[in-house]
Design a protein around this motif. Structure first.
Motif, PDB file in Angstrom:
ATOM      1  N   ASP A   1       0.848  -1.198   0.000  1.00 53.50           N
ATOM      2  CA  ASP A   1       0.000   0.000   0.000  1.00 53.50           C
ATOM      3  C   ASP A   1       0.882   1.245   0.000  1.00 53.50           C
ATOM      4  O   ASP A   1       1.629   1.473  -0.933  1.00 53.50           O
ATOM      5  CB  ASP A   1      -0.950  -0.025   1.199  1.00 53.50           C
ATOM      6  CG  ASP A   1      -1.895  -1.220   1.148  1.00 53.50           C
ATOM      7  OD1 ASP A   1      -2.336  -1.560   0.039  1.00 53.50           O
ATOM      8  OD2 ASP A   1      -2.155  -1.817   2.211  1.00 53.50           O
ATOM      9  N   SER A   2       0.857   2.023   1.071  1.00 55.75           N
ATOM     10  CA  SER A   2       1.581   3.298   1.096  1.00 55.75           C
ATOM     11  C   SER A   2       2.997   3.175   1.651  1.00 55.75           C
ATOM     12  O   SER A   2       3.733   4.164   1.703  1.00 55.75           O
ATOM     13  CB  SER A   2       0.806   4.319   1.936  1.00 55.75           C
ATOM     14  OG  SER A   2       0.714   3.872   3.283  1.00 55.75           O
ATOM     15  N   THR A   3       3.388   1.975   2.063  1.00 57.32           N
ATOM     16  CA  THR A   3       4.728   1.779   2.617  1.00 57.32           C
ATOM     17  C   THR A   3       5.659   1.216   1.546  1.00 57.32           C
ATOM     18  O   THR A   3       5.400   0.134   0.999  1.00 57.32           O
ATOM     19  CB  THR A   3       4.698   0.833   3.830  1.00 57.32           C
ATOM     20  OG1 THR A   3       3.852   1.391   4.838  1.00 57.32           O
ATOM     21  CG2 THR A   3       6.103   0.638   4.396  1.00 57.32           C
ATOM     22  N   PHE A   4       6.738   1.958   1.268  1.00 53.64           N
ATOM     23  CA  PHE A   4       7.676   1.600   0.203  1.00 53.64           C
ATOM     24  C   PHE A   4       9.010   1.155   0.811  1.00 53.64           C
ATOM     25  O   PHE A   4       9.493   1.750   1.782  1.00 53.64           O
ATOM     26  CB  PHE A   4       7.914   2.801  -0.720  1.00 53.64           C
ATOM     27  CG  PHE A   4       6.753   3.092  -1.632  1.00 53.64           C
ATOM     28  CD1 PHE A   4       6.820   2.788  -2.981  1.00 53.64           C
ATOM     29  CD2 PHE A   4       5.581   3.656  -1.128  1.00 53.64           C
ATOM     30  CE1 PHE A   4       5.750   3.039  -3.821  1.00 53.64           C
ATOM     31  CE2 PHE A   4       4.503   3.909  -1.955  1.00 53.64           C
ATOM     32  CZ  PHE A   4       4.587   3.601  -3.308  1.00 53.64           C
ATOM     33  N   TYR A   5       9.605   0.126   0.210  1.00 54.61           N
ATOM     34  CA  TYR A   5      10.884  -0.413   0.671  1.00 54.61           C
ATOM     35  C   TYR A   5      11.960  -0.120  -0.366  1.00 54.61           C
ATOM     36  O   TYR A   5      11.746  -0.290  -1.577  1.00 54.61           O
ATOM     37  CB  TYR A   5      10.779  -1.920   0.889  1.00 54.61           C
ATOM     38  CG  TYR A   5       9.842  -2.298   2.016  1.00 54.61           C
ATOM     39  CD1 TYR A   5      10.320  -2.460   3.316  1.00 54.61           C
ATOM     40  CD2 TYR A   5       8.482  -2.485   1.775  1.00 54.61           C
ATOM     41  CE1 TYR A   5       9.459  -2.802   4.355  1.00 54.61           C
ATOM     42  CE2 TYR A   5       7.614  -2.822   2.802  1.00 54.61           C
ATOM     43  CZ  TYR A   5       8.108  -2.979   4.091  1.00 54.61           C
ATOM     44  OH  TYR A   5       7.261  -3.309   5.111  1.00 54.61           O
ATOM     45  N   PHE A   6      13.129   0.316   0.118  1.00 54.30           N
ATOM     46  CA  PHE A   6      14.246   0.668  -0.762  1.00 54.30           C
ATOM     47  C   PHE A   6      15.555   0.093  -0.231  1.00 54.30           C
ATOM     48  O   PHE A   6      15.731  -0.052   0.984  1.00 54.30           O
ATOM     49  CB  PHE A   6      14.418   2.191  -0.846  1.00 54.30           C
ATOM     50  CG  PHE A   6      13.259   2.931  -1.447  1.00 54.30           C
ATOM     51  CD1 PHE A   6      13.203   3.154  -2.816  1.00 54.30           C
ATOM     52  CD2 PHE A   6      12.227   3.415  -0.644  1.00 54.30           C
ATOM     53  CE1 PHE A   6      12.141   3.856  -3.378  1.00 54.30           C
ATOM     54  CE2 PHE A   6      11.164   4.108  -1.191  1.00 54.30           C
ATOM     55  CZ  PHE A   6      11.123   4.333  -2.565  1.00 54.30           C
ATOM     56  N   LYS A   7      16.449  -0.194  -1.134  1.00 48.42           N
ATOM     57  CA  LYS A   7      17.869  -0.407  -0.808  1.00 48.42           C
ATOM     58  C   LYS A   7      18.562   0.932  -1.035  1.00 48.42           C
ATOM     59  O   LYS A   7      18.385   1.558  -2.081  1.00 48.42           O
ATOM     60  CB  LYS A   7      18.460  -1.491  -1.723  1.00 48.42           C
ATOM     61  CG  LYS A   7      19.968  -1.630  -1.699  1.00 48.42           C
ATOM     62  CD  LYS A   7      20.387  -2.818  -2.590  1.00 48.42           C
ATOM     63  CE  LYS A   7      21.868  -2.789  -2.938  1.00 48.42           C
ATOM     64  NZ  LYS A   7      22.160  -1.990  -4.135  1.00 48.42           N
ATOM     65  N   THR A   8      19.335   1.393  -0.042  1.00 48.92           N
ATOM     66  CA  THR A   8      19.912   2.731  -0.144  1.00 48.92           C
ATOM     67  C   THR A   8      21.298   2.804   0.476  1.00 48.92           C
ATOM     68  O   THR A   8      21.650   2.004   1.357  1.00 48.92           O
ATOM     69  CB  THR A   8      18.996   3.770   0.544  1.00 48.92           C
ATOM     70  OG1 THR A   8      19.543   5.088   0.373  1.00 48.92           O
ATOM     71  CG2 THR A   8      18.873   3.477   2.039  1.00 48.92           C
ATOM     72  N   ASN A   9      22.063   3.793   0.014  1.00 51.07           N
ATOM     73  CA  ASN A   9      23.357   4.102   0.628  1.00 51.07           C
ATOM     74  C   ASN A   9      23.299   5.416   1.417  1.00 51.07           C
ATOM     75  O   ASN A   9      24.340   6.005   1.721  1.00 51.07           O
ATOM     76  CB  ASN A   9      24.468   4.151  -0.424  1.00 51.07           C
ATOM     77  CG  ASN A   9      24.211   5.190  -1.511  1.00 51.07           C
ATOM     78  OD1 ASN A   9      23.243   5.959  -1.443  1.00 51.07           O
ATOM     79  ND2 ASN A   9      25.060   5.220  -2.535  1.00 51.07           N
ATOM     80  N   ALA A  10      22.101   5.877   1.743  1.00 57.00           N
ATOM     81  CA  ALA A  10      21.947   7.108   2.521  1.00 57.00           C
ATOM     82  C   ALA A  10      22.529   6.902   3.920  1.00 57.00           C
ATOM     83  O   ALA A  10      22.032   6.071   4.689  1.00 57.00           O
ATOM     84  CB  ALA A  10      20.468   7.486   2.608  1.00 57.00           C
ATOM     85  N   ASN A  11      23.580   7.631   4.227  1.00 56.57           N
ATOM     86  CA  ASN A  11      24.302   7.479   5.501  1.00 56.57           C
ATOM     87  C   ASN A  11      24.724   6.029   5.732  1.00 56.57           C
ATOM     88  O   ASN A  11      24.829   5.573   6.883  1.00 56.57           O
ATOM     89  CB  ASN A  11      23.432   7.964   6.673  1.00 56.57           C
ATOM     90  CG  ASN A  11      23.059   9.421   6.539  1.00 56.57           C
ATOM     91  OD1 ASN A  11      23.911  10.264   6.280  1.00 56.57           O
ATOM     92  ND2 ASN A  11      21.777   9.723   6.685  1.00 56.57           N
TER      93      ASN A  11
END
Length: 705
Positions: free
Chosen positions: A302-312
């Motif tokens: 729904d409104s919850t999105f999952y990401f792989k990230t290098n943020a910090n």
């Protein structure tokens, strides 16, 4: 020995004053690939190179042996769309891999679904991109010709009868650096295109800069002129866009990149607001509107999105973002690992997160819960690399292909319903005695004491006497990991010349995350060259080889690496092969997609960047104080990634400045070929034979049956 190089005109009047420096560019006329003078240059250089390479007495025997090694069945991982499975297969020497369909079951007999080998008699048409619609009823595919990055997109039905195999009327032109992403209603797909270039006759030979990217939506059954412009950014012509529909069909994710740096923006379109119609001038939800980090979409509930990230998190982590609680921002699901790099993440079986971590350049695989990040299990893997992964959230299984330097590939299947990992297919190679070889990893100290990992592939019974023919490969840039890979040409060098192959993992790559990458870009680029030279010195100091027996190789950014190192330390090497290299570092950003490389190299138009780029640019640092090793440059006439003018200008300068060099300085220019992708099997074999014939002649390696 003296070499009768072709006469190449020098324009001594072409001098520019750049940031206080007087810079000559006598071979700029070679930037025009269509001039008769450039065509004559290509013919003359190829004639010299061909004559030299044909002088190798074991070339025919070498060719026969390598062809036999190449002639083995190659399987790709299966994947499922609709009721059917698909996988790529090559019987051995087919020019291009063939896509097969397995109707209804993995156990079904395979049927030929799409065969690129029927498109061009010489095999130079390749399947560049492809996508199936959500329910598996349509197949969109992009064909590139002669190795160009340009693709033309077509569509067909997946019913695999004579009628179904015929392309539909839909044809999309001028697509480049694009994916094909269908909307869940199967009515059309998103793609990225560029304006039609000035020269349109022979795609891939033009040098125009690729700018003004546009994200379009093509509705099935309509002409391209009716396609809907979803997004463009005229104020930022260097941006490139990707459109992706979420599995639930509600959102379109727009990924905005500006260059090769691992950072992007993420915009959303809520299709509920337009009754699920794709229109122009959508409202955007700007989740990320800066270029501070990279966010790779995995899934959404729904409104919850999952990401792989290098943020910090320079080694990457998993986060989630709730549109209904945006003030909370991104929340960690799986935190950054203290040492290993999270290189891949996939959501499978609805709620499971399959993660691949890189530990000292070797892969490990784990399964977690998506919503909580809870660890479930580790899958047992040997030392090597996951070359490919296939599986979707709606599947209860996934497949992955595991390779190493001595293993051409084992395809595994993991079944969540049975919690079972099984071997699906194992590849065997003809004529290769890999059981007589071994691989070991060593860490070499660079100039500034940084530990550089290298892999050494060698015969088990070799005696390190300082006289072994040795082949050293490197890349070092753009956050690219040089993972364990299977190469028949490398192993034929080990088998037939009692050779040693060394693969270096230099700074600038992604082997240890973003910090490792940053340590080899911009003003730190010299670190990459220092690392490579340190490895060469270590090989010599440890009696594995000596300079006269050491050959180096790299392609693209790795070609730049080779060019810079033979300028800086020619005494370390006996032979150097630079494939499709970036050699004119003052003008790289002016051609095709070169502007995107400023994220690694810097901008030569800025004085502070020019100062360090000019110091290592291969074209501008050809020296005359020391002899060069034997040098072979390779390039292709349809390379529209690193245009061939780089190699043309560099070899001309080498032959001019070092005309009395005791070793040959030559160039191999392929035709109907590009940067490497889509190259037919026979061209791969011919190129490998020419490269290694040059190497073994140069380092005096003895042939062994």
């Amino acid at each position: 020995m003296t070499w009768a190089y072709p006469k190449v005109r020098r324009d001594e009047d072409l001098v520019e004053h750049l940031h206080g420096y007087r810079v000559a560019d006598p071979y700029r006329w070679l930037e025009d690939p269509d001039s008769e003078e450039t065509k004559a240059f290509v013919n003359a250089q190829n004639a010299l190179t061909s004559k030299y390479l044909e002088s190798y007495p074991y070339k025919e025997k070498f060719h026969k042996s390598l062809t036999k090694m190449f002639d083995y069945e190659k399987y790709g991982c299966p994947w499922k769309y609709g009721d059917n499975y698909y996988h790529f297969h090559n019987s051995g020497l087919q020019a291009q891999n063939v896509l097969y369909q397995l109707k209804g079951s993995l156990d079904a007999s395979r049927e030929e679904f799409f065969n690129p080998n029927t498109l061009e008699a010489d095999g130079t048409a390749a399947l560049n991109i492809y996508s199936f619609s959500k329910d598996g009823n349509y197949f969109s595919y992009g064909i590139s010709k002669s190795g160009s990055d340009w693709v033309t997109v077509y569509v067909r039905k997946t019913i695999n009868d004579e009628e179904g195999k015929k392309p539909l009327p839909d044809v999309i032109e001028w697509v480049k650096f694009s994916s094909l992403s269908w909307t869940v209603d199967e009515k059309g797909f998103f793609y990225n295109r560029f304006p039609e270039p000035r020269k349109t006759g022979d795609k891939g030979t033009e040098t125009d800069s690729n700018k003004d990217s546009m994200l379009y939506y093509h509705r099935l059954g309509t002409s391209q002129s009716e396609d809907i412009l979803v997004y463009k950014d005229p104020e930022n012509p260097e941006y490139i866009f990707t459109g992706l529909t979420t599995m639930d069909g509600q959102f379109v994710i727009i990924d905005v990149t500006k260059d090769c740096e691992p950072v992007n923006k993420i915009y959303l379109i809520d299709l509920k607001k337009t009754n699920y119609q794709i229109i122009e001038n959508h409202d955007f939800i700007k989740i990320v509107d800066n270029f501070d980090a990279e966010y790779f979409y995995l899934a959404n509930d729904d409104s919850t999105f999952y990401f792989k990230t290098n943020a910090n998190a320079p080694r990457y982590k998993i986060v989630k973002y709730d549109l209904t609680n945006s003030e909370q921002g991104f929340v960690d699901v799986i935190k950054e690992h203290p040492s290993d790099v999270l290189s891949d993440a996939n959501v499978i079986a609805d709620t499971k997160l399959v993660l691949t971590y890189m530990h000292d350049v070797c892969d490990r695989m784990y399964i977690h819960e998506l919503s909580t990040g809870k660890f479930i299990k580790e899958l047992p893997l040997e030392i090597g690399c996951i070359e490919s992964f296939m599986g979707r959230r709606e599947d209860q299984e996934f497949f992955f292909k595991f390779v190493s330097f001595l293993n051409p590939g084992i395809i595994y299947r993991y079944d969540f319903s049975k919690d079972l990992l099984t071997e699906y297919n194992k590849t065997k190679v003809n004529g290769l005695n890999s059981d007589k070889m071994e691989t070991k990893q060593v860490f070499v100290e660079s100039k500034d004491k940084t530990k550089i990992p290298i892999f050494i592939i060698k015969p088990k019974d070799i005696n390190f006497d300082g006289n072994n023919p040795t082949f050293l490969y490197g890349y070092g840039g753009f956050n690219v990991c040089i993972s364990p890979m299977f190469s028949t040409s490398w192993l034929s060098f080990v088998q037939h010349f009692n050779g040693v192959v060394v693969v270096s993992n230099l700074r600038g790559g992604g082997e240890y995350g973003e910090e490792w990458h940053r340590a080899g870009r911009f003003a730190n680029k010299q670190n990459v060259f220092d690392d490579f030279q340190a490895v060469a010195k270590w090989l010599i100091d440890n009696n594995i080889t000596r300079s006269g027996k050491l050959a180096i190789n790299g392609g693209s950014n790795g070609g730049l690496l080779v060019g810079a190192c033979i300028n800086q330390a020619p005494e370390l090497f006996g032979a150097a092969v630079a494939d499709v290299g970036v050699m004119d570092m003052l003008r790289f950003h002016k051609f095709t997609i070169g502007h995107a490389w400023k994220s690694d190299y810097g901008d030569p138009d800025k004085k502070e960047d020019f100062e360090y780029i000019y110091k290592y640019s291969p074209l501008h640092n050809v020296q005359t104080k020391k002899p060069y090793p034997a040098v072979l440059l390779t390039t292709s006439d349809h390379d529209d990634r690193v245009v061939p003018l780089h190699s043309y200008k560099y070899i001309s300068q080498l032959q001019y400045a070092a005309k009395n060099n005791p070793h040959p300085l030559i160039i191999r220019i392929d035709t109907k070929a590009g940067h490497g992708a889509g190259k037919p099997t026979q061209k791969k074999i011919d190129e490998a034979i020419d490269k290694f014939s040059f190497i073994v002649m140069s380092i005096d390696a003895e042939w062994r049956d």
